[in-house]
Enzyme design. Structure first.
Site, PDB file in Angstrom:
ATOM      1  N   LYS A 106       1.892   2.015  -5.094  1.00 40.73           N
ATOM      2  CA  LYS A 106       2.458   1.434  -6.330  1.00 40.73           C
ATOM      3  C   LYS A 106       1.543   1.695  -7.518  1.00 40.73           C
ATOM      4  CE  LYS A 106       2.456  -2.560  -4.270  1.00 40.73           C
ATOM      5  NZ  LYS A 106       2.103  -2.136  -2.900  1.00 40.73           N
ATOM      6  N   ASP A 133       0.810  -1.226   0.000  1.00 40.78           N
ATOM      7  CA  ASP A 133       0.000   0.000   0.000  1.00 40.78           C
ATOM      8  C   ASP A 133       0.841   1.272   0.000  1.00 40.78           C
ATOM      9  OD1 ASP A 133      -2.249  -1.637   0.119  1.00 40.78           O
ATOM     10  OD2 ASP A 133      -2.225  -1.662   2.310  1.00 40.78           O
ATOM     11  N   GLN A 185       1.992  -6.175  -3.092  1.00 43.15           N
ATOM     12  CA  GLN A 185       2.462  -6.276  -1.700  1.00 43.15           C
ATOM     13  C   GLN A 185       3.760  -5.470  -1.544  1.00 43.15           C
ATOM     14  OE1 GLN A 185       1.380  -9.625  -3.211  1.00 43.15           O
ATOM     15  NE2 GLN A 185      -0.526  -8.705  -2.637  1.00 43.15           N
ATOM     16  N   GLY A 217      -4.494  -4.445  -3.812  1.00 41.77           N
ATOM     17  CA  GLY A 217      -5.493  -3.406  -4.089  1.00 41.77           C
ATOM     18  C   GLY A 217      -4.722  -2.167  -4.481  1.00 41.77           C
ATOM     19  N   HIS A 218      -4.685  -1.862  -5.779  1.00 41.36           N
ATOM     20  CA  HIS A 218      -3.889  -0.739  -6.278  1.00 41.36           C
ATOM     21  C   HIS A 218      -4.830   0.360  -6.771  1.00 41.36           C
ATOM     22  CE1 HIS A 218      -0.269  -3.636  -7.116  1.00 41.36           C
ATOM     23  NE2 HIS A 218      -0.673  -3.633  -5.866  1.00 41.36           N
TER      24      HIS A 218
HETATM   25  P1  GDP Z   1      -0.718   0.228  -3.525  1.00 39.55           P
HETATM   26  O1  GDP Z   1      -1.315  -1.033  -3.033  1.00 39.55           O
HETATM   27  O2  GDP Z   1       0.751   0.320  -3.258  1.00 39.55           O
HETATM   28  O3  GDP Z   1      -1.040   0.525  -4.973  1.00 39.55           O
HETATM   29  O4  GDP Z   1      -1.381   1.406  -2.674  1.00 39.55           O
HETATM   30  P2  GDP Z   1      -2.958   1.575  -2.342  1.00 39.55           P
HETATM   31  O5  GDP Z   1      -3.632   2.065  -3.572  1.00 39.55           O
HETATM   32  O6  GDP Z   1      -3.478   0.371  -1.674  1.00 39.55           O
HETATM   33  O7  GDP Z   1      -2.876   2.684  -1.218  1.00 39.55           O
HETATM   34  C1  GDP Z   1      -2.318   3.935  -1.453  1.00 39.55           C
HETATM   35  C2  GDP Z   1      -3.403   4.997  -1.198  1.00 39.55           C
HETATM   36  O8  GDP Z   1      -2.789   6.270  -1.110  1.00 39.55           O
HETATM   37  C3  GDP Z   1      -4.417   5.105  -2.322  1.00 39.55           C
HETATM   38  O9  GDP Z   1      -5.652   5.448  -1.790  1.00 39.55           O
HETATM   39  C4  GDP Z   1      -3.874   6.244  -3.188  1.00 39.55           C
HETATM   40  O10 GDP Z   1      -4.891   6.929  -3.904  1.00 39.55           O
HETATM   41  C5  GDP Z   1      -3.270   7.133  -2.137  1.00 39.55           C
HETATM   42  N1  GDP Z   1      -2.097   7.908  -2.561  1.00 39.55           N
HETATM   43  C6  GDP Z   1      -1.081   7.540  -3.380  1.00 39.55           C
HETATM   44  N2  GDP Z   1      -0.135   8.502  -3.425  1.00 39.55           N
HETATM   45  C7  GDP Z   1      -0.564   9.492  -2.614  1.00 39.55           C
HETATM   46  C8  GDP Z   1      -0.003  10.743  -2.189  1.00 39.55           C
HETATM   47  O11 GDP Z   1       1.093  11.136  -2.578  1.00 39.55           O
HETATM   48  N3  GDP Z   1      -0.731  11.487  -1.299  1.00 39.55           N
HETATM   49  C9  GDP Z   1      -1.937  11.079  -0.828  1.00 39.55           C
HETATM   50  N4  GDP Z   1      -2.568  11.853   0.039  1.00 39.55           N
HETATM   51  N5  GDP Z   1      -2.494   9.909  -1.192  1.00 39.55           N
HETATM   52  C10 GDP Z   1      -1.813   9.130  -2.054  1.00 39.55           C
HETATM   53  P1  IMO Z   2      -0.912  -4.255  -2.151  1.00 36.91           P
HETATM   54  O1  IMO Z   2      -0.464  -4.853  -3.476  1.00 36.91           O
HETATM   55  C1  IMO Z   2      -1.008  -4.611   2.201  1.00 36.91           C
HETATM   56  C2  IMO Z   2      -1.121  -8.677   3.856  1.00 36.91           C
HETATM   57  C3  IMO Z   2      -2.375  -9.127   4.553  1.00 36.91           C
HETATM   58  C4  IMO Z   2      -1.781 -10.089   5.573  1.00 36.91           C
HETATM   59  C5  IMO Z   2      -0.643 -10.740   4.788  1.00 36.91           C
HETATM   60  C6  IMO Z   2      -0.992 -12.091   4.191  1.00 36.91           C
HETATM   61  O2  IMO Z   2      -2.200  -3.537  -2.230  1.00 36.91           O
HETATM   62  O3  IMO Z   2       0.194  -3.474  -1.545  1.00 36.91           O
HETATM   63  P2  IMO Z   2      -2.510 -12.834   2.128  1.00 36.91           P
HETATM   64  O4  IMO Z   2      -3.972 -12.622   1.858  1.00 36.91           O
HETATM   65  O5  IMO Z   2      -1.622 -12.270   1.085  1.00 36.91           O
HETATM   66  O6  IMO Z   2      -2.185 -14.263   2.442  1.00 36.91           O
HETATM   67  O7  IMO Z   2      -2.238 -12.018   3.509  1.00 36.91           O
HETATM   68  O8  IMO Z   2      -0.311  -9.835   3.764  1.00 36.91           O
HETATM   69  N1  IMO Z   2      -1.317  -8.171   2.471  1.00 36.91           N
HETATM   70  C7  IMO Z   2      -1.243  -6.882   2.120  1.00 36.91           C
HETATM   71  N2  IMO Z   2      -1.067  -5.773   2.889  1.00 36.91           N
HETATM   72  N3  IMO Z   2      -1.106  -4.501   0.864  1.00 36.91           N
HETATM   73  C8  IMO Z   2      -1.253  -5.600   0.085  1.00 36.91           C
HETATM   74  O9  IMO Z   2      -1.216  -5.561  -1.266  1.00 36.91           O
HETATM   75  C9  IMO Z   2      -1.373  -6.862   0.722  1.00 36.91           C
HETATM   76  N4  IMO Z   2      -1.546  -8.123   0.270  1.00 36.91           N
HETATM   77  C10 IMO Z   2      -1.496  -8.905   1.361  1.00 36.91           C
HETATM   78  O10 IMO Z   2      -3.037  -8.045   5.187  1.00 36.91           O
HETATM   79  O11 IMO Z   2      -1.214  -9.375   6.645  1.00 36.91           O
HETATM   80 MG    MG Z   3      -2.889  -1.659  -1.808  1.00 40.68          MG
END
Ligand code: GDP
Ligand code: IMO
Ligand code: MG
Length: 434
Positions: free
Chosen positions: A16, A13, A224, A40-41
């Site tokens: 990416k 999270d 991840q 979840g991207h």
């Molecule tokens: P990922 O799994 O690495 O793709 O990240 P996620 O999408 O799960 O979580 C990142 C969250 O931060 C998302 O809701 C993005 O929209 C948000 N986000 C990404 N970059 C920025 C930033 O520079 N500032 C803020 N405030 N939010 C951001």
């Molecule tokens: P993105 O790509 C954050 C965490 C779960 C749990 C552990 C194992 O959005 O960054 P799993 O279901 O993979 O067997 O769970 O890994 N986890 C993540 N945490 N971002 C993710 O993906 C994750 N994918 C798995 O919360 O602790």
């Molecule tokens: Mg994510």
């Protein structure tokens, strides 16, 4: 530059999705190589908010080819749901979506085992996403997995499911006191998935080799993060795949000599979803502030993310295990208004100072953070696109991250939208001497 890998340098999270979407403009092919719909991207454009679980974050640009490599575990029902949803948002696929023949399938029993195993673990539970990821990789390694290509041969598919169900149903019933599955229902459901996904199934290694021989640019989208990697993460509180950059090769069929650079996406602080050690976790009002300002709720499960200070011990481990060539620092804006910021520079355990990530979980669980303090800034940095516009204290904080990691930053993200980014150097179109 022909191939860039983008990985998370913390616990996932990091943003990416946003960074990959931005870079995808200059790429020809975007490849997911590990994980599954546990990811979840989030990508936010002027067309709306998109959350991708399986489909690469480059899909929003017309004409870019998006690929799911052999290292990904695919829930075909979930994938079709994602494709359908994107189609309602006006996105078309045609020949620009490819799924590896060798990718393993997530079966309904994998999700059942994931949930049952978590429940049985009680306080020791990992806090998985419940998407069947671990059990699907278990079957792959046990050599009883069922692959995407098997979907194209319904008789063989049925036979494999039937063989697997003998043990799996007994395991669910006797160990977990849970319901079993019938081959007929699974075969019927998955046959329909096979028909729908047939046009996309191909040999990804061959397709990527062809793309590279045409001098196309390949962007690998890690899911991840480093500390959820099955080998280099905080085992056993990890996911079951190779989330580090090495996974890009084994998970796509591209050799290591073809990779030019690795970009580590790093949140300006730290978050984690699920269980496991987190040395810089803040269970106070600052942690709460980071959660609220950063909207730190999981994009897949909606769970609140645990929040804490930036940890350079984690980052140095990520630089080393991924061979990071540069960093993209995200969510800098979330720190706006904090009077003081802390960066963890080492861990202390039983009087001993650790500068590198301890492999031993017991040690890690007992570590106390060693912090240095940095002045915060009062200015609003949201949406800034020029480095010179950043407040001096923010520049100092960022430069300190570069110093502590020994890794230069290429990008700074100042908001969730595509445009809210300071690009110092595009890591896909320009190369850095190694
Ligand atoms: P990922 O799994 O690495 O793709 O990240 P996620 O999408 O799960 O979580 C990142 C969250 O931060 C998302 O809701 C993005 O929209 C948000 N986000 C990404 N970059 C920025 C930033 O520079 N500032 C803020 N405030 N939010 C951001
Ligand atoms: P993105 O790509 C954050 C965490 C779960 C749990 C552990 C194992 O959005 O960054 P799993 O279901 O993979 O067997 O769970 O890994 N986890 C993540 N945490 N971002 C993710 O993906 C994750 N994918 C798995 O919360 O602790
Ligand atoms: Mg994510």
């Amino acid at each position: 530059m022909a191939a860039l890998v983008v990985v998370g340098s913390q616990w996932g999270d990091e943003g990416k999705g946003k960074i990959v979407d931005l870079l995808a403009k200059d790429a020809d092919v975007i490849v997911r190589y590990q994980g599954g719909s546990n990811a979840g991207h989030t990508v936010i454009t002027n067309k709306g908010t998109f959350i991708f679980h399986l489909i690469p974050s480059g899909i929003l640009y017309r004409g870019k080819v998006c690929v799911l490599g052999n290292g990904v575990v695919i829930d075909p029902g979930g994938l079709i749901g994602e494709l359908d949803h994107l189609q309602t948002q006006g996105i078309t696929f045609g020949k620009r979506f490819v799924i590896s023949h060798r990718a393993h399938l997530i079966m309904p029993y994998h999700k059942a085992i994931d949930k049952a195993a978590e429940q049985a673990k009680g306080a020791r539970r990992i806090g998985t996403t419940g998407r069947g990821i671990g059990p699907a990789y278990v079957d792959k390694m046990a050599r009883i997995g069922i692959r995407m290509g098997d979907l194209l041969n319904p008789d063989l598919f049925r036979q494999k499911v039937q063989e697997n169900l003998v043990e799996i149903n007994a395991f669910l019933k006797h160990i977990h006191n849970a319901d079993g599955f019938t081959v007929d229902l699974i075969a019927k459901e998955y046959e329909a998935y096979g028909e729908r996904l047939r046009p996309y199934i191909a040999d990804v290694s061959v397709a990527l080799d062809r793309a590279m021989s045409k001098k196309q640019r390949i962007l690998f989208e890690g899911a991840q993060g480093t500390h959820l990697d099955v080998d280099f993460g905080t085992y056993p509180f990890v996911t079951s795949s190779s989330a580090c950059a090495g996974g890009a090769c084994t998970g796509s069929g591209v050799g290591p000599t073809k990779i030019d650079a690795v970009l580590g996406v790093t949140k300006a602080y730290t978050t984690r979803v699920g269980g496991g050690p987190f040395v810089t976790e803040l269970q106070d009002e600052i942690g709460q502030m980071l959660m609220t300002r950063g909207h730190e709720y999981g994009s897949t499960t909606g769970r609140a993310r645990r929040c804490g200070w930036l940890d350079s011990v984690l980052l140095r481990h990520a630089v080393r295990t991924n061979g990071l060539t540069s960093l993209a620092i995200t969510k800098l804006d979330v720190l706006d208004g904090a009077k003081e910021l802390k960066i963890c520079t080492g861990y202390r355990y039983q009087g001993k100072l650790y500068k590198e990530m301890p492999a031993d979980l017991e040690v890690l669980q007992g570590c106390e953070p060693v912090y240095e303090r940095w002045a915060g800034w009062a200015t609003d940095t949201t949406g800034l696109r020029a480095y010179k516009a950043l407040p001096m204290a923010a520049k100092r904080y960022l430069r300190r991250i570069e110093e502590l990691t020994g890794c230069p930053m290429d990008m700074i993200s100042t908001g969730s939208k595509r445009e809210d980014t300071i690009v110092l150097r595009n890591p896909l179109t320009t190369s850095r001497k190694r």
